[in-house]
Design a protein around this motif. Structure first.
Motif, PDB file in Angstrom:
ATOM      1  N   THR A 105       0.810  -1.221   0.000  1.00 59.75           N
ATOM      2  CA  THR A 105       0.000   0.000   0.000  1.00 59.75           C
ATOM      3  C   THR A 105       0.848   1.279   0.000  1.00 59.75           C
ATOM      4  OG1 THR A 105      -1.995  -0.999   0.926  1.00 59.75           O
ATOM      5  CG2 THR A 105      -1.665   1.342   1.360  1.00 59.75           C
ATOM      6  N   LYS A 109       0.840   4.106  -3.054  1.00 68.64           N
ATOM      7  CA  LYS A 109       0.439   5.494  -2.776  1.00 68.64           C
ATOM      8  C   LYS A 109       1.530   6.462  -3.233  1.00 68.64           C
ATOM      9  CE  LYS A 109      -1.342   8.509   0.875  1.00 68.64           C
ATOM     10  NZ  LYS A 109      -0.584   9.686   0.439  1.00 68.64           N
ATOM     11  N   ASN A 126      -4.710  -1.031  -0.129  1.00 66.31           N
ATOM     12  CA  ASN A 126      -5.606  -0.207   0.685  1.00 66.31           C
ATOM     13  C   ASN A 126      -5.399   1.285   0.452  1.00 66.31           C
ATOM     14  OD1 ASN A 126      -6.789  -2.463   1.924  1.00 66.31           O
ATOM     15  ND2 ASN A 126      -5.109  -2.597   3.387  1.00 66.31           N
ATOM     16  N   THR A 127      -5.326   1.657  -0.814  1.00 62.78           N
ATOM     17  CA  THR A 127      -5.215   3.070  -1.177  1.00 62.78           C
ATOM     18  C   THR A 127      -5.830   3.230  -2.561  1.00 62.78           C
ATOM     19  OG1 THR A 127      -3.678   4.959  -1.313  1.00 62.78           O
ATOM     20  CG2 THR A 127      -2.920   2.888  -2.271  1.00 62.78           C
TER      21      THR A 127
END
Length: 315
Positions: A105, A109, A126-127
């Motif tokens: 993640t 990002k 999770n981004t």
């Protein structure tokens, strides 16, 4: 003197033309679109099919693309370093199939923050990313659970061979299956292990399981992919217990189709390996085309009922 001047002019013109060609060539090289593909691991056929399928398609259809592929070797820290290296190379688009959500993640990002378009394949992070392409894992888990519930008449002890811990595919294939069999109080997972989607780890775990559970104590094996399912079949067959255990896999590799045809594998669920859809999507975003945030690829169940139509279509 005239001849000498003519020679000098001709030589200068030739040098200018050569330099111009060199500059044009350099400019052409610079114009190539750099697309990096970070693969989490190449330790089983499904992942190899993903890489080779996208590489082949890029070579045949996108002459203006410099397609750079890296292999994380089933090591999240290695994959993070791979992505950092791709960013340093000035890629325009990052294609990534992350080994695990959490570990990849931050670097994904970082790529997005740097203005690099990101296309996640199969597994998620999770981004926010530009687009995710893949099949849906949760329904596959549900489908496997419902299939076994029907086959076992809602009653049985199950061994679950899970994939890589922390991978979105593993989480969803486990969750969907658990949700499906929760409707049947007499169906229970009696043992479970993360076997990293590899056959050798599945074999080792299943060897322990046939020692732990005697004949008649296991009714099914649910494997998160075909490689692990085939490993389970190998152990059960050696122990002379395959006829009493229904084995289910996911992915749709040709060897699994053969096992279904032979009656050794009860079912597999085809999960698309995102080729050439991965590179097709990456090329579109590189060219500035609009794409939906999620591209869901179709899946299909393969059993004795439709195996005749599926033989030869696996990877």
């Amino acid at each position: 003197m005239t001849t000498r001047r003519h020679f000098l002019r001709t030589t200068a013109l030739a040098a200018t033309l050569v330099a111009g060609c060199m500059l044009t060539g350099a400019a052409f090289a610079e114009e190539k679109i750099k697309i990096g593909f970070s693969q989490g691991t190449m330790n089983h056929p499904w992942r190899v099919a993903m890489v080779e399928g996208n590489k082949k398609y890029a070579a045949e259809h996108y002459r203006d693309v410099d397609f750079i592929v890296t292999d994380g070797n089933n090591d999240a820290s290695k994959q993070v370093a791979d992505v950092e290296n791709l960013i340093a190379q000035g890629i325009k688009v990052l294609m990534i199939s992350p080994l695990t959500e959490q570990a990849l993640t931050p670097v994904v990002k970082e790529a997005m923050d740097a203005g690099i378009k990101v296309v996640t394949l199969d597994r998620k992070v999770n981004t926010p990313v530009t687009v995710h392409v893949g099949g849906e894992n949760l329904p596959l888990g549900v489908g496997a659970g419902e299939f076994l519930a029907k086959k076992l008449n809602g009653k049985g002890a199950i061994i679950e061979l899970q994939g890589t811990a922390g991978a979105s595919a593993t989480i969803d294939r486990n969750k969907g299956f658990a949700e499906a069999i929760a409707k049947y109080p007499d169906m229970k997972v009696v043992a479970s292990q993360n076997c990293d989607y590899t056959r050798d780890k599945a074999v080792k775990f299943m060897e322990d399981m046939v020692q732990r559970f005697g004949p008649g104590q296991i009714q099914a094996v649910y494997a998160h992919n075909d490689e692990m399912a085939l490993g389970a079949i190998q152990v059960l067959e050696t122990a002379g217990r395959l006829n009493e255990v229904a084995v289910v896999g996911i992915d749709g590799q040709e060897t699994a189709f053969e096992a279904v045809k032979q009656g050794k594998l009860a079912a597999t669920f085809v999960y698309p390996f995102v080729a050439p859809e991965g590179i097709e999507t990456a090329y579109k975003v590189a060219k500035g085309e609009q794409v939906p945030p999620t591209i869901t690829l179709p899946t299909v169940s393969v059993t004795a009922d439709n195996i005749a139509q599926m033989i030869g279509k696996g990877f």
